[in-house]
Design an enzyme around this catalytic site. Structure first.
Site, PDB file in Angstrom:
ATOM      1  CB  CYS A  50      -3.549  -0.125  -2.964  1.00 33.60           C
ATOM      2  SG  CYS A  50      -4.773   0.017  -1.654  1.00 33.60           S
ATOM      3  CG  ASN A  51      -1.746   0.789  -6.993  1.00 30.96           C
ATOM      4  OD1 ASN A  51      -2.187  -0.309  -7.303  1.00 30.96           O
ATOM      5  ND2 ASN A  51      -2.495   1.886  -6.994  1.00 30.96           N
ATOM      6  NE  ARG A  52       3.408   4.239  -5.655  1.00 29.26           N
ATOM      7  CZ  ARG A  52       3.839   4.139  -6.919  1.00 29.26           C
ATOM      8  NH1 ARG A  52       5.088   3.793  -7.184  1.00 29.26           N
ATOM      9  NH2 ARG A  52       3.019   4.409  -7.928  1.00 29.26           N
ATOM     10  CB  SER A 107      -0.594   7.262  -9.359  1.00 28.75           C
ATOM     11  OG  SER A 107      -0.033   7.911  -8.247  1.00 28.75           O
ATOM     12  CD  GLU A 112      -3.078   7.789  -6.408  1.00 32.31           C
ATOM     13  OE1 GLU A 112      -3.969   7.778  -5.547  1.00 32.31           O
ATOM     14  OE2 GLU A 112      -2.183   6.935  -6.476  1.00 32.31           O
ATOM     15  CD  GLN A 118      -1.788   6.353  -0.754  1.00 30.66           C
ATOM     16  OE1 GLN A 118      -1.131   6.522  -1.785  1.00 30.66           O
ATOM     17  NE2 GLN A 118      -2.767   5.466  -0.678  1.00 30.66           N
ATOM     18  CG  ASN A 188     -16.253   2.750   9.101  1.00 28.81           C
ATOM     19  OD1 ASN A 188     -16.879   3.313   8.223  1.00 28.81           O
ATOM     20  ND2 ASN A 188     -16.117   3.248  10.316  1.00 28.81           N
ATOM     21  N   GLY A 189     -12.705   2.064   6.650  1.00 32.54           N
ATOM     22  CA  GLY A 189     -11.584   2.993   6.511  1.00 32.54           C
ATOM     23  C   GLY A 189     -11.851   4.035   5.451  1.00 32.54           C
ATOM     24  N   GLY A 192     -13.154   2.533   2.138  1.00 32.35           N
ATOM     25  CA  GLY A 192     -14.527   2.058   2.278  1.00 32.35           C
ATOM     26  C   GLY A 192     -15.536   3.194   2.267  1.00 32.35           C
TER      27      GLY A 192
END
Length: 431
Positions: A50-52, A107, A112, A118, A188-189, A192
């Site tokens: 999401c961030n990189r 992060s 985190e 990831q 639904n991942g 989520g």
């Protein structure tokens, strides 16, 4: 170190720019295969969160080409437009970055836990499509091991450690108690489900969408978090009017909620908070302000920084990472000496074969048996001598070990019964 990375992240680029370079898992695998083949790389790894987004490459025939150009070509993006948002790192600087990244020091939400998974997943995808090589495998595996060590021995942060939890905190700030608040979660991942579990723990009334291809036609066959209701993804718009909170966190490259589909809905006069936790974004930004809806994405949710309470813990973490960084440096230095070790072991094996020539000939063996015995003797000699040389590396300092290797190589070349032809060929290779 023949390793280079290029990256765009939250520190220099807003979500509007980051989502241009984001990848799904399938997209990342396709991109890695194309990049490795077209640019003739030894290996590559693509990390997209999401961030990189980061592209890691190890040396190849076209190593003069920047990974940024490779990324732009795959994405079909004009390379002259977004260079200012990227950072390129090479060698030790790249390794240092990955070590800190894997344990959460770089992060958006400091410390985190999700980033280590990831990083591990990025390496696994690279392996799956045959794009990893020995260098990237070593660097990423070391970063993962270092992150595990940091997580198990150091308390990096006393603040929120997940985007899901941080999103719920924002909802509590905006709405107060979440008890009985109707919430719709699209996706639904993993994210989520994290959000759903956190909301239900606060007493919220949670409904989660599922696609038919995931859950089939039977509701009881669906995998949804405990205390959540199920709603087919195709019916998501019908639940918006009754939902005061909407959270979307999918891997879809398209909007899950579009303005033209929302405009005709009748909302109750309540404060409505929609959270978009996806990159690229799930919710059409043009909906913000429509019908009293306030949209927050992962940038506007705010950022948690390292604070003074973490200073001592960060120092402990950095000390641990430095040990792993030194280990990688020794590994790279040792790789340079592998040809020399191979040369010494092969010289020793050939010398042994020459010395045993007469005894072997005296045996009653046919040609095939004699060749098989000779090969076995040479292989055993190489393994035995190699074991001794590698053992010296573990007991001597790097400088002293190198002096010993040079001396042994010189002795092997001089004190031998073989002819000079093979010696000259090895020296030609080294040059």
């Amino acid at each position: 170190m023949q390793i280079t990375m290029i990256g765009i992240d939250h520190s220099k680029a807003s979500i509007a720019y980051r989502e241009l370079f984001s990848f799904t898992k399938t997209g990342a695998m396709d991109a890695m295969k194309r990049i490795k083949k077209e640019f003739e790389l030894s290996g590559c790894v693509l990390l997209s969160t999401c961030n990189r987004t980061e592209l890691w490459v190890s040396s190849g025939k076209k190593s003069h080409i920047s990974p940024y150009d490779m990324l732009c070509e795959v994405k079909e993006i004009d390379r002259t437009q977004y260079g200012e948002f990227f950072v390129e790192r090479k060698g030790e600087a790249a390794v240092d970055h990955l070590l800190k990244l894997a344990c959460g020091l770089n992060s958006k939400i400091f410390g985190e836990d999700q980033i280590i998974s990831q990083v591990r997943e990025a390496l696994a995808l690279s392996r799956k499509c045959g794009c990893e090589d020995m260098v990237l495998e070593k660097v990423f595996q070391t970063a993962i091991a270092a992150a595990k060590k940091v997580k198990s021995t150091v308390k990096l942060t006393v603040v929120d450690q997940s985007t899901a939890y941080k999103g719920v905190q924002l909802l509590k700030e905006q709405l107060g108690s979440l008890k009985d608040i109707r919430c719709l979660i699209i996706g639904n991942g993993q994210m989520g489900k994290l959000v759903a579990n956190t909301l239900t723990s606060q007493g919220a009334d949670v409904t989660m969408t599922l696609r038919k291809r995931i859950h089939g036609q039977e509701e009881h066959g669906s995998i949804i978090p405990e205390h959540c209701k199920m709603l087919p993804y195709e019916e998501r718009y019908s639940a918006l009017e009754q939902s005061q909170v909407v959270i979307s966190a999918t891997l879809s490259p398209h909007f899950t909620l579009k303005r033209d589909e929302v405009e005709g809905l009748l909302f109750e006069e309540k404060k409505r908070i929609w959270l978009d936790l996806a990159v690229p974004r799930d919710i059409d930004p043009c909906i913000n302000g429509l019908c009293g809806v306030s949209i927050y994405d992962i940038d506007t949710m705010g950022q948690t920084d390292c604070n003074s309470a973490n200073d001592l813990q960060v120092k402990k973490a950095v000390d641990i990472l430095e040990e792993y960084a030194q280990g990688i440096a020794r590994w790279f230095a040792f790789r340079k000496q592998v040809p020399q070790i191979k040369h010494i072991t092969e010289l020793a094996a050939e010398d042994t074969r020459c010395r045993l020539g007469d005894p072997i000939e005296s045996l009653v063996l046919d040609q095939k048996e004699e060749q098989s015995l000779t090969k076995a003797i040479e292989a055993a000699t190489e393994r035995s001598v190699g074991k001794l040389l590698y053992g010296l590396r573990d007991t001597l300092s790097p400088d002293l070990w190198q002096i010993c290797m040079n001396a042994l190589e010189e002795a092997a070349e001089k004190d031998t019964l073989k002819t000079g032809s093979k010696k000259d060929r090895y020296e030609g290779k080294r040059k």
